[in-house]
Write an enzyme that holds these catalytic residues in place. Structure first.
Site, PDB file in Angstrom:
ATOM      1  N   VAL A  56       0.791  -1.169  -0.058  1.00 41.79           N
ATOM      2  CA  VAL A  56      -0.111  -0.037   0.110  1.00 41.79           C
ATOM      3  C   VAL A  56       0.735   1.347   0.046  1.00 41.79           C
ATOM      4  O   VAL A  56       0.667   2.013  -0.925  1.00 41.79           O
ATOM      5  CB  VAL A  56      -0.999  -0.004   1.200  1.00 41.79           C
TER       6      VAL A  56
ATOM      7  N   ASP B 253      10.487   3.381   6.035  1.00 44.14           N
ATOM      8  CA  ASP B 253      10.475   1.994   6.624  1.00 44.14           C
ATOM      9  C   ASP B 253      11.760   1.770   7.456  1.00 44.14           C
ATOM     10  O   ASP B 253      12.797   2.405   7.553  1.00 44.14           O
ATOM     11  CB  ASP B 253      10.711   0.985   5.495  1.00 44.14           C
TER      12      ASP B 253
ATOM     13  N   PHE C  34     -16.092  -9.295 -11.044  1.00 43.61           N
ATOM     14  CA  PHE C  34     -16.171 -10.035  -9.666  1.00 43.61           C
ATOM     15  C   PHE C  34     -17.313 -11.227 -10.008  1.00 43.61           C
ATOM     16  O   PHE C  34     -17.764 -11.446  -8.692  1.00 43.61           O
ATOM     17  CB  PHE C  34     -16.116  -9.312  -8.577  1.00 43.61           C
TER      18      PHE C  34
ATOM     19  N   CYS D 202      -5.822 -10.192   1.413  1.00 45.39           N
ATOM     20  CA  CYS D 202      -6.962  -9.064   1.859  1.00 45.39           C
ATOM     21  C   CYS D 202      -8.252  -9.655   1.946  1.00 45.39           C
ATOM     22  O   CYS D 202      -8.660  -9.628   3.252  1.00 45.39           O
ATOM     23  CB  CYS D 202      -7.238  -7.946   0.828  1.00 45.39           C
TER      24      CYS D 202
ATOM     25  N   ARG E 206      -0.106 -15.556  -0.613  1.00 51.27           N
ATOM     26  CA  ARG E 206      -0.844 -15.728   0.504  1.00 51.27           C
ATOM     27  C   ARG E 206      -2.152 -16.231   0.269  1.00 51.27           C
ATOM     28  O   ARG E 206      -2.988 -15.538  -0.545  1.00 51.27           O
ATOM     29  CB  ARG E 206      -0.857 -14.298   1.126  1.00 51.27           C
TER      30      ARG E 206
HETATM   31  C1  UGA Z   1      -8.486  -7.220  -3.112  1.00 54.06           C
HETATM   32  C2  UGA Z   1      -9.441  -5.944  -3.612  1.00 54.06           C
HETATM   33  O1  UGA Z   1     -10.219  -6.096  -4.816  1.00 54.06           O
HETATM   34  C3  UGA Z   1      -9.158  -4.529  -3.931  1.00 54.06           C
HETATM   35  O2  UGA Z   1     -10.091  -3.486  -4.167  1.00 54.06           O
HETATM   36  C4  UGA Z   1      -8.642  -4.101  -2.289  1.00 54.06           C
HETATM   37  O3  UGA Z   1      -7.562  -2.886  -2.298  1.00 54.06           O
HETATM   38  C5  UGA Z   1      -7.420  -5.225  -1.830  1.00 54.06           C
HETATM   39  O4  UGA Z   1      -7.965  -6.451  -1.979  1.00 54.06           O
HETATM   40  C6  UGA Z   1      -6.977  -4.850  -0.532  1.00 54.06           C
HETATM   41  O5  UGA Z   1      -7.917  -4.723   0.354  1.00 54.06           O
HETATM   42  O6  UGA Z   1      -5.862  -4.269  -0.375  1.00 54.06           O
HETATM   43  P1  UGA Z   1      -6.588  -8.184  -4.194  1.00 54.06           P
HETATM   44  O7  UGA Z   1      -6.456  -9.167  -2.920  1.00 54.06           O
HETATM   45  O8  UGA Z   1      -5.196  -7.731  -4.877  1.00 54.06           O
HETATM   46  O9  UGA Z   1      -7.580  -6.974  -4.183  1.00 54.06           O
HETATM   47  O10 UGA Z   1      -7.147  -9.208  -5.421  1.00 54.06           O
HETATM   48  P2  UGA Z   1      -8.460  -9.365  -6.414  1.00 54.06           P
HETATM   49  O11 UGA Z   1      -8.150  -8.749  -7.719  1.00 54.06           O
HETATM   50  O12 UGA Z   1      -9.643  -8.650  -5.431  1.00 54.06           O
HETATM   51  O13 UGA Z   1      -8.792 -10.795  -6.024  1.00 54.06           O
HETATM   52  C7  UGA Z   1      -9.014 -11.585  -4.687  1.00 54.06           C
HETATM   53  C8  UGA Z   1      -9.319 -12.920  -5.181  1.00 54.06           C
HETATM   54  O14 UGA Z   1     -10.551 -13.093  -5.747  1.00 54.06           O
HETATM   55  C9  UGA Z   1      -8.193 -13.718  -6.063  1.00 54.06           C
HETATM   56  O15 UGA Z   1      -8.031 -14.922  -5.501  1.00 54.06           O
HETATM   57  C10 UGA Z   1      -8.985 -13.760  -7.327  1.00 54.06           C
HETATM   58  O16 UGA Z   1      -8.465 -14.874  -8.026  1.00 54.06           O
HETATM   59  C11 UGA Z   1     -10.277 -13.821  -6.824  1.00 54.06           C
HETATM   60  N1  UGA Z   1     -11.587 -13.698  -7.891  1.00 54.06           N
HETATM   61  C12 UGA Z   1     -11.569 -12.265  -8.248  1.00 54.06           C
HETATM   62  C13 UGA Z   1     -12.426 -14.379  -8.452  1.00 54.06           C
HETATM   63  O17 UGA Z   1     -12.162 -15.809  -8.119  1.00 54.06           O
HETATM   64  N2  UGA Z   1     -13.307 -13.994  -9.450  1.00 54.06           N
HETATM   65  C14 UGA Z   1     -13.541 -12.724  -9.756  1.00 54.06           C
HETATM   66  O18 UGA Z   1     -14.297 -12.455 -10.431  1.00 54.06           O
HETATM   67  C15 UGA Z   1     -12.531 -11.716  -9.233  1.00 54.06           C
END
Ligand code: UGA
Length: 435
Positions: free
Chosen positions: A11, A30, A252, A263, A331
């Protein structure tokens, strides 16, 4: 404006670099001196497409610097972003806020003039109130304002998400801070980002509620995918059909393996823990967590079914092991559940990931890292497409697998079942009929 980012994790680093690219003077601080030395030389500790270029450019034009001197960096800055980690407490489910409060204590000793202190880390409701209390022990009220400004960056898409956010949430009742922050974000607002000013507590909760909702959306479509498999329906049609309703939205809604990452798993647990504290039952989020936990077992069972329960000595190839594409992050990746289990059952697992070898599997004797896609797939009994990297989207399986009986389990629905049948390949995917 003069900004200080405390914490050069995901972040802090991405936001700091992007703020400097918008013309601000940014110091990223840091405690970890090795990391700071590397960053000063343009070496990036995380995998994020496009970030190294931005770091180099902004170091060169002297808008971006790195330091391990917290006190000095705070003194030189007007806006301080707290970007330290808020992991799940060991043996618990709530967020461990020790680093946040540690920074607040350090800040309380270094406020030489008015500063806006912002939590960008994901912090539970009322954390801002606690930070304010800590600062008040050594400072008067007019020396600072504590604001919540959560980030919504996705790993692998973080720079684009920063530059083109859907919304910017600023949680504060302090008029002066709101004016300054609206000005800080004005280049993004000019490009169409919505700027929303809320109370501090609301901003804190917006972040958790958003992540919990996205996790719910994914889990929902994953369960619908289970039904599609039984009814011979293509879940992709359902996602398109539902997603076109603007009240639902298409993003999503991609069915796949259990969601993972740094996250969603952490934040869904933490919001429940906050709700418990305030005697509120978030039953939907609880069932999302359970359903997601069960999903890896369900997909494992499908693998057993595909291989007729004969797992021992089967060569199983994983394409991608991270929790999603365009990241090296392991993770809570569902591969961490599936690969060890298959290895325990005697399978010979080989994996190829564009981001290379993974420490997590090094102690499993029959799990090996392949250096290339072809090396991973050769003579494989079952190919599992686990992440949706572009590298995996147009493979010539017949040429690569060199095995008459090719079986593919595409957990990300990257290929068309019809095309695969035409090519005479035994192909399974998610939520698209289970034959
Ligand atoms: C997530 C949020 O999308 C961000 O908005 C947020 O800022 C971030 O967490 C955080 O809190 O820092 P991130 O963890 O990088 O982002 O990843 P995502 O792209 O959201 O994917 C999360 C999980 O959902 C992955 O395992 C991905 O494969 C899965 N996913 C996502 C699906 O299975 N289907 C989808 O349609 C979308």
């Amino acid at each position: 404006m003069k900004l200080c980012m405390i914490g050069t994790g995901y972040v802090g680093l991405v936001s700091g670099v992007c703020f400097s690219d918008l013309g601000n003077q940014v110091i990223c601080v840091d405690k970890d001196l090795v990391k700071i030395n590397k960053l000063q030389n343009g070496i990036i500790p995380i995998y994020e497409p496009g970030l190294d270029e931005l770091v180099k450019r902004n170091i060169k034009n002297k808008r971006l610097s790195f330091s391990n001197d917290l006190k000095d960096s705070i003194k030189k800055s007007d806006i301080i972003f707290i970007c330290v980690g808020t992991p799940t407490k060991k043996g618990g489910s709530s967020a461990d806020l020790r680093q946040i409060y540690g920074v607040a204590k350090d800040l309380s000793k270094s406020l030489n003039k008015f500063k806006i202190i912002i939590t960008k880390s994901t912090v539970p409701v009322t954390t801002g109130d606690e930070i304010e209390k800590i600062l008040l022990t050594k400072n008067s009220k007019n020396k600072f304002a504590v604001v919540s400004n959560p980030e919504f960056l996705r790993e692998g898409e973080a720079i684009r998400d920063f530059v083109y956010p859907d919304r910017i949430i600023v949680g504060s009742n302090d008029k002066k801070s709101n004016k300054i922050l609206k000005n800080l974000y004005s280049p993004l607002i000019a490009k169409g980002a919505k700027y929303v000013n809320t109370s501090r507590r609301a901003a804190e909760l917006i972040k958790y509620a958003s992540n919990a909702f996205l996790a719910t959306k994914i889990t929902f479509i994953n369960e619908i995918a289970n039904l599609c498999e039984k009814t011979n329906i293509n879940v992709d049609d359902i996602s398109i059909g539902m997603g076109l309703d603007q009240r639902i939205g298409s993003r999503f809604l991609r069915a796949g393996p259990a969601y993972g990452g740094s996250c969603f798993p952490k934040d869904t647990k933490a919001i429940i823990s906050t709700a418990d504290k305030f005697k509120t039952n978030l039953s939907i989020i609880k069932s999302v967590i359970k359903s997601n936990k069960d999903r890896s077992n369900l997909l494992l069972k499908r693998i057993y079914g595909i291989l007729n329960n004969k797992i021992k000595n089967k060569k199983i190839s994983f394409l991608g092991v991270t929790f999603k594409a365009n990241t090296d992050d392991m993770r809570d990746s569902s591969s961490l559940k599936m690969i060890p289990e298959l290895s325990r059952k005697g399978a010979k697992v080989q994996y190829y990931d564009p981001t290379g070898f993974k420490e997590e599997f090094k102690n499993y004797k029959n799990v090996r890292n392949a250096k290339s896609i072809s090396n991973c797939l050769e003579k494989s009994n079952l190919v599992i497409i686990h992440t949706e990297w572009n590298d995996f989207k147009s493979l010539d399986f017949k040429r690569l697998v060199k095995n008459k009986k090719i079986i593919i389990f595409d957990m990300r629905n990257l290929y068309s079942p019809q095309e695969m049948i035409k090519k005479n390949l035994k192909y399974f995917s998610v939520g698209r009929g289970f034959k």
